[in-house]
Each structure stands twice: as C-alpha cells, then as structure tokens.
Design a protein around this motif. Structure first.
Motif, PDB file in Angstrom:
ATOM      1  N   ALA A 372       0.831  -1.209   0.000  1.00  0.00           N
ATOM      2  CA  ALA A 372       0.000   0.000   0.000  1.00  0.00           C
ATOM      3  C   ALA A 372       0.865   1.259   0.000  1.00  0.00           C
ATOM      4  CB  ALA A 372      -0.931  -0.009   1.208  1.00  0.00           C
ATOM      5  N   LEU A 373       1.916   1.271   0.809  1.00  0.00           N
ATOM      6  CA  LEU A 373       2.778   2.453   0.877  1.00  0.00           C
ATOM      7  C   LEU A 373       3.587   2.630  -0.399  1.00  0.00           C
ATOM      8  CD1 LEU A 373       4.092   2.491   4.568  1.00  0.00           C
ATOM      9  CD2 LEU A 373       1.992   3.441   3.604  1.00  0.00           C
ATOM     10  N   LYS A 374       4.088   1.511  -0.950  1.00  0.00           N
ATOM     11  CA  LYS A 374       4.875   1.597  -2.195  1.00  0.00           C
ATOM     12  C   LYS A 374       3.995   2.088  -3.342  1.00  0.00           C
ATOM     13  CE  LYS A 374       8.488   0.607  -4.874  1.00  0.00           C
ATOM     14  NZ  LYS A 374       7.934   0.924  -6.179  1.00  0.00           N
ATOM     15  N   ASP A 375       2.763   1.571  -3.433  1.00  0.00           N
ATOM     16  CA  ASP A 375       1.854   2.012  -4.492  1.00  0.00           C
ATOM     17  C   ASP A 375       1.533   3.497  -4.378  1.00  0.00           C
ATOM     18  OD1 ASP A 375       1.740  -0.454  -5.668  1.00  0.00           O
ATOM     19  OD2 ASP A 375      -0.177  -1.032  -4.790  1.00  0.00           O
ATOM     20  N   TYR A 376       1.555   4.027  -3.150  1.00  0.00           N
ATOM     21  CA  TYR A 376       1.213   5.432  -2.951  1.00  0.00           C
ATOM     22  C   TYR A 376       2.437   6.342  -3.092  1.00  0.00           C
ATOM     23  CZ  TYR A 376      -1.700   9.280  -1.335  1.00  0.00           C
ATOM     24  OH  TYR A 376      -2.417  10.436  -1.273  1.00  0.00           O
ATOM     25  N   GLY A 377       3.606   5.742  -3.297  1.00  0.00           N
ATOM     26  CA  GLY A 377       4.788   6.555  -3.555  1.00  0.00           C
ATOM     27  C   GLY A 377       5.700   6.789  -2.364  1.00  0.00           C
ATOM     28  N   PRO A 379       8.827   6.263  -0.189  1.00  0.00           N
ATOM     29  CA  PRO A 379      10.144   5.715  -0.555  1.00  0.00           C
ATOM     30  C   PRO A 379      10.358   4.316   0.011  1.00  0.00           C
ATOM     31  CG  PRO A 379      10.360   7.986   0.151  1.00  0.00           C
ATOM     32  CD  PRO A 379       8.943   7.585   0.451  1.00  0.00           C
ATOM     33  N   ILE A 380      10.936   3.447  -0.794  1.00  0.00           N
ATOM     34  CA  ILE A 380      11.148   2.059  -0.386  1.00  0.00           C
ATOM     35  C   ILE A 380      12.069   1.972   0.831  1.00  0.00           C
ATOM     36  CG2 ILE A 380      13.132   1.645  -1.892  1.00  0.00           C
ATOM     37  CD1 ILE A 380      10.243  -0.841  -1.282  1.00  0.00           C
ATOM     38  N   SER A 381      12.998   2.921   0.959  1.00  0.00           N
ATOM     39  CA  SER A 381      13.907   2.923   2.111  1.00  0.00           C
ATOM     40  C   SER A 381      13.140   3.152   3.409  1.00  0.00           C
ATOM     41  CB  SER A 381      14.986   4.004   1.940  1.00  0.00           C
ATOM     42  OG  SER A 381      14.392   5.280   1.767  1.00  0.00           O
ATOM     43  N   GLU A 382      12.121   4.011   3.357  1.00  0.00           N
ATOM     44  CA  GLU A 382      11.290   4.290   4.532  1.00  0.00           C
ATOM     45  C   GLU A 382      10.470   3.059   4.907  1.00  0.00           C
ATOM     46  OE1 GLU A 382       9.785   6.663   7.634  1.00  0.00           O
ATOM     47  OE2 GLU A 382      11.415   7.079   6.227  1.00  0.00           O
ATOM     48  N   ILE A 383       9.905   2.402   3.906  1.00  0.00           N
ATOM     49  CA  ILE A 383       9.102   1.199   4.145  1.00  0.00           C
ATOM     50  C   ILE A 383       9.981   0.100   4.717  1.00  0.00           C
ATOM     51  CG2 ILE A 383       7.645  -0.559   3.063  1.00  0.00           C
ATOM     52  CD1 ILE A 383       7.076   1.530   0.829  1.00  0.00           C
TER      53      ILE A 383
END
Length: 428
Positions: A372-377, A379-383
């Motif tokens: 959900a977070l990646k699809d919304y933009g 940053p992958i580092s934050e996720i």
C-alpha cells in the motif's frame, strides 16, 4: 622479555616463586590461548566434593561427535583441568578427520555447532530440513571423500520426484551446500560439489501457497465488519489484529510480544524490540514458545504510527477493557496470557469465513503495509526501515505484491499509451 619454562623452573628452584605462582601463570597462559586462538572464555571450574581435583563441562557446540553427549574434563589442579579443557577444544575444533565420516555425520556436527550461533527459530528450520529431506537417505550416508558432483545431481533429482516446490528444493540445496562448505573449512573434504548443481524449476511442483497482500476492497470490508461485529455483537475481538498488522507492517510475533509500555500515544510511536516465537528444540524435540529480542539490529526499531494505526491500537485496548482484561500485553487471552501465533491465525480464519472473504495468513498484513505504501509513492527505504529489513532488496523483491486486477492494469496501460500516442486508430 617473556618467561620461558626453563626460567620458571630456575625461579622455582631458587624459591623466588612458589608452585602457586607457577600454577597462576599457567592458568593465565591457557586462558589467553583460549581467547586468542578460539575466542573462548575460560570455563567455570568446579572443585570435586572430596576436594581432590577440579572438573569443568564442555560447551555443547564443541562436543566431539561419537563421544559422550555431556562430556567433562578434570585435573588434579586448576591448571591441569584448564589444560585438559584446552586440549579437548583443540581436538574438537581442529578435529581428527575420520575417513569414513558421512555427510550425515558432518551435517549433525554442523547443526550442533550452529546452536548458540544463530537464533532458535532458524536452527529449528535447518533441523527440520535435515530431518525431513536429508537424514538417513542414500545420499547422506555417502562418505565425504566419495561424494562427487553426479551424486549431488542425483540427490536433487530425487527431490523432484517428491513433488517439492522450487523454494523448498532451493532451501535443501542451500543447507547441503553450507554443510559442505563447513566440511571444507574443517578439511574434511576439498570441493563443495553441491554449489555447482543447478535446480530445474520446471521439474519442481507448483507452489499453491501464494504470498498475497489484502486488496483495497478486502481491507475496507475487514475494517467495516470488524467494527460492526464488535460494536453490535461483541464478536471477533481479534479481527483488530488484521488491521494492526496492515497499518504497522509488524510481524505478528512482534504484535503478540508488544506491551502497552512500548506504545507512546502522545508521540505516536511504537518501539519494537522483541518477538514472540514458537520453535522446536533440536535437543529435546519439544516445542518452545518464548520472547526473543530482535532477529538483528534492524529488527529492533521504533516506528512512527499513522492515525489509522493509533486508532486500531486504541480499539484493541477498548475491546480488552470491555472484557476486564487490564493486562500489560496488547494482545491478550481471556486468561490474561499472551496468545500463540497459531491461535491468532485460527481466529483470523474464523473471522474471514464469517464475513465471506478468502482467508489469508497473518503475515499478509505485513505485505499489505509494504504494498500500500509503495503504491502510494512512499520511498522504499522508509518502508524497509518500518518493516525492520536490513536490505531494501528484501522489501522490494519479497514483500511488495502486485494488487491490481488484470482489467484495472490493462486500463492503466491503455491510458498510458493514449496519453503518449493518442487514441488508437481503427482498422475498419
């Protein structure tokens, strides 16, 4: 200038030093050798009941295969006992290569060495692979010096006949390869032939277990039904765990281990430093449930809670309070104890069946958070940091899941080409 043995003898003969001084020097020398050569602290010495000599136990990871399971060494003096301990460790570490040692022998030795070096759940996984797929096989009973590449190839072929999934075959191959690498380091064999074997994915069984994420529609239904069922019927208290997992990205074990003191509602943070795990003890065969404190440095973290996550933590507390469960634990049974992972999975499945959506395992929430977070933009580092991954590659390759339907994806692709090229001309 270092004191030699001859110099010590002369000092002793001259009464400049006594036997106790010599023994203390011997003890310090052995302690230093143990630490410098093997990184081992000197063991605790126990004086015998009759006060005639000393004994000490050998750590499990250094027990020599084929010998006593819980060996001890002894000596008439502390220095002699330590010297015998040093000799045993040296024999264990350097080893006397048995020309008839089989792959199974060295695999069991490797597992013993791993105990204490890796966490219990990983050791249980290795041991399970060994017991289910390697132990007492024709391949494992081959002597190390006779194993060639074609033996490794033939063994992998036997796994295809067992209709195992590609990932399972890969895990088995990795285990054998690690054991052979260990054997090379111990000079038991010269070549890791398993490392040259290629797995044919086409000959592996199709893995029916899909690692999915909740769709947006499913998550909305879960949220709505969880609140309705509790508010109207006081049912499915643990349906809130699905939402907690999906809105924090935590492992279920981390939520099961969480205490209210780990959550700061004012700062909106959740400190994660422990995990509730269940594993099989490789020595006793018994299953153990316990709190572990983080798989690695990245796992011990503090995450910022979204408003939705704060809501579901408060909702979980509201439900507990309604039942009079004023426990320090976030997720608690009616008896005030922590729940086991399987118990939560069973309750999630019951809830999914009741609201008529396909059941997905508890880890699905963690993948949903990443997706959900990646699809919304985001940053992958934050996720990756929120999930406690040491590498963003793990987050990207394993946890991010495509959620669009084929129709929706095709519509998006068509829109992209329309935006680039304009409407597609008709051929009529």
């Amino acid at each position: 200038m270092e004191l030699t043995v001859e110099m010590m003898k002369k000092l002793l003969d001259s009464a400049i030093i006594n036997n106790e001084d010599v023994e203390r020097a011997q003890i310090e020398t052995i302690k230093e050798a143990l630490m410098n050569k093997y990184g081992i602290k000197a063991p605790k010495l126990t004086q015998r009941k009759n006060r005639k000599g000393y004994v000490c136990n050998i750590p499990g990871k250094y027990v020599i295969p084929g010998g006593p399971k819980r060996p001890q060494v002894s000596g008439s003096t502390q220095a002699e006992c330590l010297k015998n301990f040093y000799d045993y460790i040296e024999k264990s570490v350097v080893g006397t290569y048995d020309k008839n040692m089989t792959l199974q022998d060295v695999c069991e030795e490797w597992l013993r060495k791993k105990k204490g070096e890796i966490n219990e759940t990983t050791l249980d996984r290795y041991d399970s692979i060994y017991r289910n797929h390697l132990k007492d096989t024709e391949f494992s009973n081959l002597t190390l010096r006779k194993i060639k590449k074609f033996d490794c190839d033939d063994y992998i072929k036997t796994l295809y006949h067992k209709k195992l999934a590609y990932r399972t075959v890969k895990n088995i191959k990795t285990l054998v390869s690690q054991v052979m690498h260990y054997a090379i380091m111990r000079e038991y064999m010269n070549t890791n032939y398993m490392s040259y074997v290629k797995i044919n994915a086409n000959l592996c069984a199709v893995n029916e277990y899909k690692k999915e994420a909740w769709t947006d529609e499913e998550l909305c239904i879960i949220r709505k039904k969880s609140l309705e069922e509790w508010n109207e019927h006081k049912k499915y208290r643990f349906s809130a765990v699905i939402m907690l997992s999906a809105t924090t990205g935590c492992r279920i074990g981390e939520l099961l281990a969480a205490d209210w003191s780990d959550i700061d509602f004012e700062k909106k943070t959740f400190t994660i430093n422990k995990n509730y795990v269940n594993y099989r003890d490789v020595d006793t065969g018994n299953y153990v449930t316990q709190i572990n404190h983080g798989k690695n440095v990245a796992s011990r973290r503090s995450i910022d809670l979204t408003d939705e996550a704060v809501f579901w933590f408060k909702e979980m507390k509201r439900r507990n309070d309604h039942l009079g469960l004023y426990s320090e634990h976030v997720i608690v049974s009616r008896k005030g104890a922590r729940l086991k992972h399987r118990a939560i999975d069973a309750r999630i499945e019951t809830f999914c069946n009741a609201i008529h959506i396909p059941y997905k395992a508890s880890h699905t929430g963690r993948r949903t958070y990443a997706t959900a977070l990646k699809d919304y933009g985001v940053p992958i580092s934050e996720i990756s940091a929120d999930l406690g991954h040491s590498s963003i590659l793990t987050t990207q390759a394993i946890y991010y899941k495509r959620r669009n339907s084929r129709e929706k994806a095709l519509g998006q692709k068509n829109a992209a080409f329309v935006a680039t090229l304009g409407n597609t001309p008709s051929l009529e």
